[in-house]
Design a protein around this motif. Structure first.
Motif, mmCIF file in Angstrom:
data_model
loop_
_atom_site.group_PDB
_atom_site.id
_atom_site.type_symbol
_atom_site.label_atom_id
_atom_site.label_comp_id
_atom_site.label_asym_id
_atom_site.label_seq_id
_atom_site.Cartn_x
_atom_site.Cartn_y
_atom_site.Cartn_z
ATOM 1 N N THR A 69 0.861 -1.177 0.000
ATOM 2 C CA THR A 69 0.000 0.000 0.000
ATOM 3 C C THR A 69 0.897 1.227 0.000
ATOM 4 N N GLY A 70 0.306 2.341 -0.301
ATOM 5 C CA GLY A 70 1.049 3.595 -0.297
ATOM 6 C C GLY A 70 0.313 4.619 -1.125
ATOM 7 N N PRO A 71 0.775 5.866 -1.094
ATOM 8 C CA PRO A 71 0.059 6.938 -1.776
ATOM 9 C C PRO A 71 -0.030 6.775 -3.298
ATOM 10 N N TYR A 72 0.870 5.983 -3.881
ATOM 11 C CA TYR A 72 0.851 5.799 -5.333
ATOM 12 C C TYR A 72 0.453 4.385 -5.745
ATOM 13 N N VAL A 73 -0.005 3.596 -4.785
ATOM 14 C CA VAL A 73 -0.450 2.228 -5.067
ATOM 15 C C VAL A 73 -1.972 2.236 -5.178
ATOM 16 N N GLN A 74 -2.461 1.714 -6.296
ATOM 17 C CA GLN A 74 -3.888 1.703 -6.600
ATOM 18 C C GLN A 74 -4.467 0.306 -6.362
ATOM 19 N N GLY A 75 -5.774 0.207 -6.349
ATOM 20 C CA GLY A 75 -6.456 -1.083 -6.333
ATOM 21 C C GLY A 75 -6.664 -1.673 -4.948
ATOM 22 N N ARG A 76 -7.386 -2.785 -4.943
ATOM 23 C CA ARG A 76 -7.724 -3.495 -3.711
ATOM 24 C C ARG A 76 -6.728 -4.623 -3.459
ATOM 25 N N PRO A 77 -6.715 -5.182 -2.240
ATOM 26 C CA PRO A 77 -5.834 -6.325 -1.980
ATOM 27 C C PRO A 77 -6.056 -7.418 -3.028
ATOM 28 N N GLY A 78 -4.957 -7.975 -3.507
ATOM 29 C CA GLY A 78 -5.024 -8.994 -4.548
ATOM 30 C C GLY A 78 -5.051 -8.408 -5.950
ATOM 31 N N GLY A 79 -5.247 -7.114 -6.059
ATOM 32 C CA GLY A 79 -5.308 -6.458 -7.359
ATOM 33 C C GLY A 79 -4.558 -5.128 -7.366
ATOM 34 N N ARG A 80 -3.487 -5.034 -6.611
ATOM 35 C CA ARG A 80 -2.739 -3.776 -6.504
ATOM 36 C C ARG A 80 -1.946 -3.489 -7.785
ATOM 37 N N PHE A 81 -1.761 -2.198 -8.046
ATOM 38 C CA PHE A 81 -0.974 -1.781 -9.205
ATOM 39 C C PHE A 81 -0.543 -0.331 -9.032
ATOM 40 N N VAL A 82 0.383 0.098 -9.884
ATOM 41 C CA VAL A 82 0.830 1.487 -9.953
ATOM 42 C C VAL A 82 0.530 1.974 -11.361
#
Length: 149
Positions: A69-82
Motif C-alpha cells: 500500500t502507499g500513496p501511489y499504489v492503486q487497487g484493492r488487496p489482490g489487485g494492486r498496481f501502480v
C-alpha cells in the motif's frame, strides 16, 4: 519498503495518429497518485533516455502473499498496481492524460516479493514503448516487466 521503477525505451515526444488513436505531441509520463488523477510524481518527457521513480510503500504479509500500500499504489488487496500516466502538455502547461499503463503487483512472484520485503526494496524494470511504437498502456505483467529484489 521502496518500490523503484526503472524505465527505458521511451516512445519519443510525439506519436502519429493510427486506428482509434488520434496522435499526440509533447508527450510526458509520470506516476499517478491514488485517487488523484492530476497529482503526478516526477513528470518525464517521452523522449528521455530513461525515467526513474522511487515510491515509499508499506509491505504487509498476508496468507496469500505480500500486500503493498502507499500513496501511489492503486487497487484493492489482490489487485494492486501502480499507474504510469501518459499525457501531452499543452501550451497552457496543463497535462492532458490520454492513456495509462498499470504495473500489476500480481506479476511479482512470491519468492521475489518475500526477498524484497526482507531487503526493503523491489525494483521494476520495463520498456515504455509498445509493439506499435506508442506509449505502453494497459495491464503490464512479465515478460513486459521484470521484478527483482
Amino acid at each position: 519498503m521502496q518500490l523503484v521503477i526503472e524505465a527505458t525505451d521511451l516512445p519519443g515526444s510525439s506519436c502519429p495518429p493510427g486506428s482509434n488513436f488520434p496522435g499526440y505531441d509533447n508527450i510526458h509520463v509520470a506516476v499517478q497518485r491514488r485517487g488523484a488523477l492530476g497529482d503526478l510524481l516526477d513528470l518525464h518527457p517521452g523522449d528521455a533516455t530513461t525515467a526513474r521513480w522511487v515510491l515509499e510503500c508499506k509491505a504487509t504479509p498476508t496468507p496469500t502473499g505480500l500486500d503493498i500500500t502507499g500513496p501511489y499504489v492503486q487497487g484493492r488487496p489482490g489487485g494492486r498496481f501502480v499507474y504510469l500516466s501518459w499525457g501531452s502538455i499543452g501550451r497552457d502547461g496543463e497535462f492532458d492524460m490520454f492513456r495509462r499503463a498499470k504495473l500489476m503487483w500480481d506479476g511479482v512472484d512470491r519468492a521475489t516479493a518475500d526477498a524484497a520485503a526482507a531487503a526493503g526494496r523491489i525494483t521494476a524494470r520495463l520498456g515504455l514503448t509498445d509493439a506499435r511504437g506508442n506509449p505502453l498502456c494497459a495491464a503490464v505483467r512479465p515478460p513486459l516487466i521484470e521484478w527483482s529484489a
